[in-house]
Design a protein around this motif. Structure first.
Motif, PDB file in Angstrom:
ATOM      1  N   GLY A  38     -17.917   4.993 -13.670  1.00  0.00           N
ATOM      2  CA  GLY A  38     -16.466   4.911 -13.770  1.00  0.00           C
ATOM      3  C   GLY A  38     -16.016   4.900 -15.208  1.00  0.00           C
ATOM      4  N   TYR A  79      -8.720   0.978 -15.116  1.00  0.00           N
ATOM      5  CA  TYR A  79     -10.157   0.935 -14.888  1.00  0.00           C
ATOM      6  C   TYR A  79     -10.438   1.333 -13.445  1.00  0.00           C
ATOM      7  CZ  TYR A  79      -8.843  -3.708 -13.107  1.00  0.00           C
ATOM      8  OH  TYR A  79      -8.224  -4.731 -12.431  1.00  0.00           O
ATOM      9  N   GLU A  80     -11.575   1.952 -13.257  1.00  0.00           N
ATOM     10  CA  GLU A  80     -12.001   2.372 -11.913  1.00  0.00           C
ATOM     11  C   GLU A  80     -13.518   2.429 -11.921  1.00  0.00           C
ATOM     12  OE1 GLU A  80     -11.130   5.875  -8.596  1.00  0.00           O
ATOM     13  OE2 GLU A  80     -10.250   5.982 -10.595  1.00  0.00           O
ATOM     14  N   ASN A 110     -14.443   0.454  -4.901  1.00  0.00           N
ATOM     15  CA  ASN A 110     -13.004   0.548  -5.190  1.00  0.00           C
ATOM     16  C   ASN A 110     -12.505  -0.523  -6.152  1.00  0.00           C
ATOM     17  OD1 ASN A 110     -13.397  -1.514  -3.320  1.00  0.00           O
ATOM     18  ND2 ASN A 110     -11.420  -1.182  -2.321  1.00  0.00           N
ATOM     19  N   SER A 139     -10.642  -1.234  -9.078  1.00  0.00           N
ATOM     20  CA  SER A 139      -9.713  -0.505  -9.943  1.00  0.00           C
ATOM     21  C   SER A 139      -8.456  -1.320 -10.167  1.00  0.00           C
ATOM     22  CB  SER A 139      -9.342   0.851  -9.327  1.00  0.00           C
ATOM     23  OG  SER A 139      -8.361   0.701  -8.316  1.00  0.00           O
ATOM     24  N   GLU A 177      -5.623  -0.495  -9.452  1.00  0.00           N
ATOM     25  CA  GLU A 177      -4.656  -0.247  -8.380  1.00  0.00           C
ATOM     26  C   GLU A 177      -4.900  -1.128  -7.162  1.00  0.00           C
ATOM     27  OE1 GLU A 177      -4.833   3.882  -7.493  1.00  0.00           O
ATOM     28  OE2 GLU A 177      -3.868   4.505  -9.366  1.00  0.00           O
TER      29      GLU A 177
END
Length: 339
Positions: A66, A81-82, A107, A109, A111
């Motif tokens: 990532g 960030y992911e 997942n 991240s 978001e």
């Protein structure tokens, strides 16, 4: 100045190093990918849980895929960030028998909330069934979420150290941190309080009042924002901070050595607060009011301190001058003194 077009990543690096960007008005970016990869491995390899059946720990982080970066726009830090993560966990039963399995996270991240994070725990294909799998799925997953929260906190505080420091002051930071401010640089007035302050334990202590003044070559709205924006407070104190800038909101900075509560906030004009050093008598607070006085586009900062313990007067003055006044000037390029 940069010689490349704005689409070239080298332009971002050159702009970040431009000493004319003292107030951070430009969009700058810092790549946090390599730092994040190392930090994630370091934190995850410390994960360990146990119960009456045995113990489980993360023994290998086999995949960290990532990216992470931080953008600075007018002093506001924006995090991206992911990550996809895979790790090996090893369980040791009370009998001494060892088991192996994997943990996958796809997942992580900016978001997604931590509650929405998928932590998939599984036992190795050829491993016999064990109650340690349940331990790892419940307590292990919980510990991993907490650990990833530590990564995000470190990204916001540890990695961002110096991100909003102007290049022009880099050579003066160390000297400024080691030398005490000279008293004659500031206008200071002091008076003893007529009444002593009473702590929660019922012990009266003598207190004093003093006023500090300094000038900043920036408008009041800009200097006010420095005091009420958490990312900017972390910048000039060089440490993690909590700043809930509303009436009744709490603040904590300098590793918890300074705490308090906002009593009144008048944008661009005044901040009133309860304020204390950690070492003061229990529950004793000073009342501090910061006045932002506009002087033709510049700001006179007037700090009125009431209820400061008499034996803490000099330390409190020095703290405000060093960690607030000089800290702000060195960090944001407002003409800090070179000691």
């Amino acid at each position: 100045m940069a010689k490349w077009g704005k689409g070239d990543p080298r332009w971002i690096v050159e702009e970040r190093a431009d000493a004319t960007n003292v107030n951070n008005w430009h969009w700058t970016e810092r790549d946090a990918t390599n730092w994040s990869s190392d930090k994630l491995k370091e934190l995850l390899l410390a994960v360990r849980v146990e119960n009456e059946d045995g113990s489980c720990e993360v023994t290998e982080v086999s995949k960290v895929e990532g990216e992470a970066s931080i953008n600075n726009r007018k002093g506001k830090l924006i995090f991206f960030y992911e990550w996809n993560l895979k790790m090996t966990w090893t369980g040791t039963a009370k009998s001494g028998v060892k088991y192996k399995g994997t943990v996958e996270i796809s997942n992580l991240s900016d978001e997604n909330d931590m509650d929405d994070l998928d932590v998939t725990v599984s036992l190795g294909k050829d491993e016999p069934e064990t109650d340690l799998t349940a331990l790892m799925k419940k307590e292990g997953a919980k510990k991993i979420r907490e650990t990833l929260g530590m990564y995000m906190d470190a990204l916001r505080t540890e990695f961002t150290q110096g991100m909003i420091l102007p290049t022009i002051n880099d050579l003066s930071k160390d000297a400024g941190a080691q030398a005490a401010p000279k008293v004659d640089k500031y206008q200071v007035t002091t008076e003893l309080s007529n009444a002593a302050s009473k702590t929660s334990a019922g012990v009266k202590i003598p207190t004093c009042r003093f006023i500090l003044k300094d000038h900043f070559p920036a408008p009041p709205e800009e200097i006010y924002r420095v005091f009420v924006t958490q990312e900017l407070v972390q910048g000039f104190t060089h440490s993690a901070a909590v700043v809930d800038a509303e009436k009744g909101g709490k603040f904590k900075l300098l590793e918890g050595n300074v705490t308090g509560e906002f009593l009144e906030l008048v944008p661009e004009q005044k901040i009133a607060m309860k304020w204390r050093f950690k070492t003061w008598p229990t529950e004793h607070y000073a009342n501090i009011t910061i006045h932002f006085v506009d002087q033709s586009g510049e700001t006179e900062l007037k700090v009125d301190c009431k209820g400061v313990p008499v034996n803490e007067e000099d330390r409190t003055k020095d703290g405000w001058k060093r960690y607030y006044f000089e800290g702000i000037k060195q960090t944001f390029g407002y003409g800090a003194r070179l000691y």
